[in-house]
Design a protein around this motif. Structure first.
Motif, PDB file in Angstrom:
ATOM      1  N   GLY A 135       0.783  -1.220   0.000  1.00 48.24           N
ATOM      2  CA  GLY A 135       0.000   0.000   0.000  1.00 48.24           C
ATOM      3  C   GLY A 135       0.820   1.278   0.000  1.00 48.24           C
TER       4      GLY A 135
ATOM      5  N   THR B 230       2.736   2.338   2.269  1.00 49.90           N
ATOM      6  CA  THR B 230       2.186   2.783   3.543  1.00 49.90           C
ATOM      7  C   THR B 230       3.258   3.285   4.498  1.00 49.90           C
TER       8      THR B 230
ATOM      9  N   THR C 207       4.243   3.506   8.060  1.00 52.11           N
ATOM     10  CA  THR C 207       3.843   2.763   9.250  1.00 52.11           C
ATOM     11  C   THR C 207       4.262   3.454  10.546  1.00 52.11           C
TER      12      THR C 207
ATOM     13  N   GLY D 210      -1.016   3.160  13.349  1.00 52.70           N
ATOM     14  CA  GLY D 210      -0.755   2.014  12.491  1.00 52.70           C
ATOM     15  C   GLY D 210      -0.545   0.758  13.302  1.00 52.70           C
TER      16      GLY D 210
ATOM     17  N   TYR E 116      -2.625  -4.852   8.653  1.00 48.44           N
ATOM     18  CA  TYR E 116      -2.923  -3.939   7.547  1.00 48.44           C
ATOM     19  C   TYR E 116      -3.819  -4.613   6.507  1.00 48.44           C
TER      20      TYR E 116
ATOM     21  N   TYR F 118      -7.338   2.598   6.316  1.00 47.80           N
ATOM     22  CA  TYR F 118      -6.350   3.176   5.386  1.00 47.80           C
ATOM     23  C   TYR F 118      -5.164   3.809   6.123  1.00 47.80           C
TER      24      TYR F 118
ATOM     25  N   SER G 253      -1.605   4.777   4.228  1.00 47.69           N
ATOM     26  CA  SER G 253      -1.438   4.266   2.880  1.00 47.69           C
ATOM     27  C   SER G 253      -1.641   5.346   1.819  1.00 47.69           C
TER      28      SER G 253
ATOM     29  N   ASP H 142      -4.140   1.027  -1.724  1.00 48.49           N
ATOM     30  CA  ASP H 142      -3.752   0.652  -0.363  1.00 48.49           C
ATOM     31  C   ASP H 142      -3.713  -0.848  -0.159  1.00 48.49           C
TER      32      ASP H 142
ATOM     33  N   ASN I   9      -1.901  10.649   0.442  1.00 50.06           N
ATOM     34  CA  ASN I   9      -1.486   9.823   1.561  1.00 50.06           C
ATOM     35  C   ASN I   9      -2.501   9.963   2.698  1.00 50.06           C
TER      36      ASN I   9
ATOM     37  N   THR J 138      -2.186   9.140   6.129  1.00 49.82           N
ATOM     38  CA  THR J 138      -1.647   8.974   7.473  1.00 49.82           C
ATOM     39  C   THR J 138      -2.553   9.632   8.508  1.00 49.82           C
TER      40      THR J 138
END
Length: 367
Positions: free
Chosen positions: A53, A55, A57, A74, A81, A89, A92, A132, A194, A196
């Protein structure tokens, strides 16, 4: 070199320090092609990113006393995930179209396209198998990592073979620079971001309502009960959506404004007051106890502020603590939701021979 079994159990704990060649994008079940990368700078800031993804983390940054904490929500294992309930999400890249498209439909060059409706009657964050939920190719770049995904023509209903890359770079100014590029072989729509979730007090802390937020926007896009923009660009003045001056996120949450009722809080798109086409400050977030500050800079025309309204304690994070209601927030730089159905708004259409290119920066500091 870790064994396959260890990678399966502890993939996101054991760090691959950007030295290996990554297998081509694979099925989610191919754990051996999933890797974790650690970026560090001279200030001991740490950013961890996986090619599942694309991602983020972990983001480990100092407070005003130099104490370090992870400020990104996360998990500590890849299985979480993949199997997370309610699909939050965390960290990701979402797309091919981040945010919502009304009724999962849009028309491009006279042809109607139908997408998955995975958010009630609407399409959200790329559909059932968005960006993702796939494994990206990855390669080392200077103090960073570049991830690439090749989406097939017709994948999730979108036209065109799309090649998308995102480069993550960590600077010695404690900034994460995310640069996106994409090309296509057919006309298509693209709007990636993104996702986050931040809590500047540290992931696992109970609330973000006391964070101080400023958004550089004098207008936002009101939504209907399905969180689809109505088409209006509404002045924020005199509403709970006025963040032009910094204020606590929770200050106006008890307002009876219908927009807060639609979003169950803040889950809205602000149209930025841009002065030029380049990189500009979109939002600033501050947490008083730690002194941590996050500046979000972007080339995008809008930003979605989501206040973690759907977190409910069912998801357990890296700290071992449940992620409670409004214990994290997202600041998603983007084009406005449902733009493919709003020709009067900035276009998200990408055509063969053109390049989609956008940059967003998460810059951390203290005060």
């Amino acid at each position: 070199m870790a064994t396959s079994l260890i990678r399966r159990l502890f993939l996101l704990v054991v760090t691959a320090i950007m030295t290996c060649c990554i297998a081509p994008a694979a099925e989610v079940s191919d754990f051996d092609s999933i890797n974790l990368y650690t970026l560090t700078n001279q200030n001991n800031m740490v950013v961890k990113i996986t090619n599942y993804g694309a991602t983020i983390t972990s983001i480990i940054v100092p407070d005003r006393n130099g104490d370090m904490a992870d400020v990104a929500l996360g998990y500590d294992n890849v299985e979480s995930y993949i199997n997370a309930a309610n699909r939050p999400y965390f960290g990701s890249v979402v797309g091919r179209y981040g945010n919502r498209i009304a009724q999962g439909q849009f028309t491009l060059d006279g042809k109607e396209y139908t997408l998955a409706t995975n958010d009630g009657e609407n399409h959200l964050h790329g559909g059932q198998m968005g960006f993702d939920k796939v494994v990206w190719d990855a390669e080392r770049v200077d103090n960073g990592v570049k991830m690439t995904y090749r989406a097939r023509d017709g994948e999730e209903g979108y036209p065109g073979n799309l090649t998308l890359s995102v480069s993550y770079t960590l600077t010695n100014e404690n900034a994460i620079v995310m640069h996106y590029e994409a090309t296509t072989d057919k006309p298509t729509v693209v709007n990636v971001t993104n996702h986050t979730y931040f809590n500047l007090a540290g992931e696992g802390e109970p609330t973000i309502n006391d964070h101080i937020l400023r958004i550089n926007a004098s207008k936002f896009t009101p939504v209907d009960s399905g969180l689809i923009p109505t088409g209006e660009l509404r002045d924020v003045a005199g509403t709970p959506f006025d963040f032009r001056a910094p204020k606590p996120i929770g200050r106006d949450l008890q307002s009876n404004d219908p927009q807060l009722q639609h979003g169950l809080g803040y889950d809205h798109n602000w149209v930025l007051d841009r002065e030029e086409a380049g990189l500009e400050l979109a939002a600033t977030l501050y947490e008083a106890h730690s002194g941590r500050v996050l500046d979000v800079l972007t080339t995008e025309p809008a930003i979605q502020f989501y206040g973690g309204n759907f977190l409910n304690g069912n998801l357990i994070g890296k700290s071992g603590k449940p992620y409670q209601h409004r214990s994290g927030l997202c600041l998603e730089t983007q084009h406005s939701p449902d733009s493919p159905n709003r020709p009067e708004w900035p276009s998200t259409t990408l055509r063969p021979g053109e390049k989609y290119e956008t940059t967003t920066v998460y810059r951390f500091g203290v005060k």
